[in-house]
Design a protein around this motif. Sequence first.
Motif, short mmCIF file in Angstrom:
data_model
loop_
_atom_site.label_atom_id
_atom_site.label_comp_id
_atom_site.label_asym_id
_atom_site.label_seq_id
_atom_site.Cartn_x
_atom_site.Cartn_y
_atom_site.Cartn_z
N ASN A 27 -4.85 -96.36 10.99
CA ASN A 27 -5.52 -97.30 11.88
C ASN A 27 -5.08 -98.73 11.53
OD1 ASN A 27 -8.32 -98.95 12.52
ND2 ASN A 27 -7.76 -97.42 14.01
N GLY A 55 -13.02 -104.03 6.62
CA GLY A 55 -12.83 -102.90 7.56
C GLY A 55 -11.45 -102.32 7.46
N ASP A 77 -14.88 -101.14 3.41
CA ASP A 77 -15.23 -100.46 4.64
C ASP A 77 -16.56 -99.75 4.41
OD1 ASP A 77 -13.14 -99.51 7.20
OD2 ASP A 77 -15.08 -98.52 7.04
N ASP A 104 -20.59 -103.53 3.17
CA ASP A 104 -20.86 -103.95 4.55
C ASP A 104 -20.52 -105.44 4.68
OD1 ASP A 104 -22.08 -104.76 6.94
OD2 ASP A 104 -23.75 -103.37 6.69
N VAL A 105 -19.78 -105.78 5.72
CA VAL A 105 -19.39 -107.19 5.91
C VAL A 105 -20.61 -108.10 6.06
CG1 VAL A 105 -19.10 -106.94 8.41
CG2 VAL A 105 -17.90 -108.76 7.24
N GLY A 121 -9.54 -108.99 10.65
CA GLY A 121 -8.95 -108.21 11.74
C GLY A 121 -9.76 -108.30 13.03
N ASN A 122 -9.95 -107.13 13.63
CA ASN A 122 -10.73 -107.08 14.87
C ASN A 122 -12.17 -106.63 14.60
OD1 ASN A 122 -11.16 -107.16 17.72
ND2 ASN A 122 -10.92 -104.94 17.77
N MET A 127 -19.32 -106.09 15.63
CA MET A 127 -20.58 -106.51 15.01
C MET A 127 -21.60 -106.98 16.04
SD MET A 127 -20.19 -106.06 11.84
CE MET A 127 -19.03 -104.76 11.99
C1 SAM Z 1 -10.94 -100.55 14.16
S1 SAM Z 1 -11.10 -100.38 12.44
C2 SAM Z 1 -10.31 -101.80 11.81
C3 SAM Z 1 -8.82 -101.72 11.86
C4 SAM Z 1 -8.16 -102.89 11.21
N1 SAM Z 1 -8.30 -102.86 9.77
C5 SAM Z 1 -8.64 -104.21 11.74
O1 SAM Z 1 -9.04 -105.03 10.93
O2 SAM Z 1 -8.59 -104.50 12.95
C6 SAM Z 1 -12.76 -100.88 12.18
C7 SAM Z 1 -13.21 -100.52 10.78
O3 SAM Z 1 -14.34 -101.34 10.48
C8 SAM Z 1 -15.25 -100.55 9.74
N2 SAM Z 1 -16.58 -101.15 9.85
C9 SAM Z 1 -17.48 -101.03 10.86
N3 SAM Z 1 -18.59 -101.73 10.58
C10 SAM Z 1 -18.40 -102.29 9.36
C11 SAM Z 1 -19.20 -103.12 8.52
N4 SAM Z 1 -20.41 -103.48 8.89
N5 SAM Z 1 -18.68 -103.52 7.34
C12 SAM Z 1 -17.44 -103.13 6.96
N6 SAM Z 1 -16.64 -102.34 7.70
C13 SAM Z 1 -17.11 -101.92 8.88
C14 SAM Z 1 -15.16 -99.18 10.39
O4 SAM Z 1 -15.63 -98.16 9.55
C15 SAM Z 1 -13.65 -99.06 10.68
O5 SAM Z 1 -12.96 -98.44 9.62
#
Ligand code: SAM
Length: 276
Positions: A27, A55, A77, A104-105, A121-122, A127
């Motif tokens: 991913n 993430g 993540d 968690d972010v 990233g994205n 969120m």
């Molecule tokens: C689409 S992927 C990211 C792909 C790539 N690394 C990016 O930054 O775009 C989204 C990731 O964010 C993680 N994620 C979702 N909510 C999160 C949170 N609250 N804190 C950290 N990671 C989270 C998900 O588990 C997933 O692996």
Amino acid sequence: MEIEKITSKDINEMDYNQLIGLIKETNRPPGGRKTVFEIINRACIDRESNVLEIGTSTGFTAIELSKLVKCKITSIDINEMSLKEAQDRSLQEGFNNIKFIKADVNNLPFKDSEFDLVIVGNVLSLMSNKEKAFGECRRVCKRTGFIAAVPMFYIEKPSDELVKNVSRAIQVNITPLYKKDWDDFFKIPDLEVYWAEKYKFDYADDKIIKGFVEDILDREHLKKLEKDTFETLKRKYTDYMFLFRDNLSKMGFCIILLSNKMIWEDPELYTSFKSD
Ligand SMILES: C[S@@+](CC[C@H](N)C(=O)[O-])C[C@H]1O[C@@H](n2cnc3c(N)ncnc32)[C@H](O)[C@@H]1O
């Protein structure tokens, strides 16, 4: 969970991010490798730099970054299955400079001003409280550091049906955002857009998508799934890939590098733009 014990019902209850962990999909952030390359070059990352990635999923950005610069990297993540795969992949490449942590972010387990670069990233798109998540990214970033965001946005208005289906797939209630929404979001006193570049996604035709799904589901570990579980996985994953293709055909993304304004700096009067 042991793979042999996964049922069709489990697969049906998984969202896309959980399927990534199961399938061990690579991913990437929008733009993949070129995005990582741009970010680390523009942010002038070197061996002394301390980088946080939010993430990480299965670790693409962290591993790519480590390949280019042997800096100190922490990747977080909330998905344990993806983190385990990220860890395995980085050790397979012989990298021991990346720490993969479940966090968690919205509540980062780091001190203020620890990192030279925070790559989000994205992830902000996912969120519900983007301000809180971004506030945490700012808190842990050094005053003279950078935050790199790669937000996706709609160029063309999506139908309600498409938004509903994508929301269901990623189990996040998405509100369609446009470039202007992100420009407004990042308009924060004391923060400036240091560098930014805009992209559109290429279109993957049906043949490319079907070939991709065949290849990726041909992995050894997935052969341990029961036949009906595998068929459910294949159906669901194929549907997701077509859904995301249709969604991305209406979208673009921006690589944005943000940094704090210098306290002593006056506004720039004679600004410029790139000319032909
Ligand atoms: C689409 S992927 C990211 C792909 C790539 N690394 C990016 O930054 O775009 C989204 C990731 O964010 C993680 N994620 C979702 N909510 C999160 C949170 N609250 N804190 C950290 N990671 C989270 C998900 O588990 C997933 O692996």
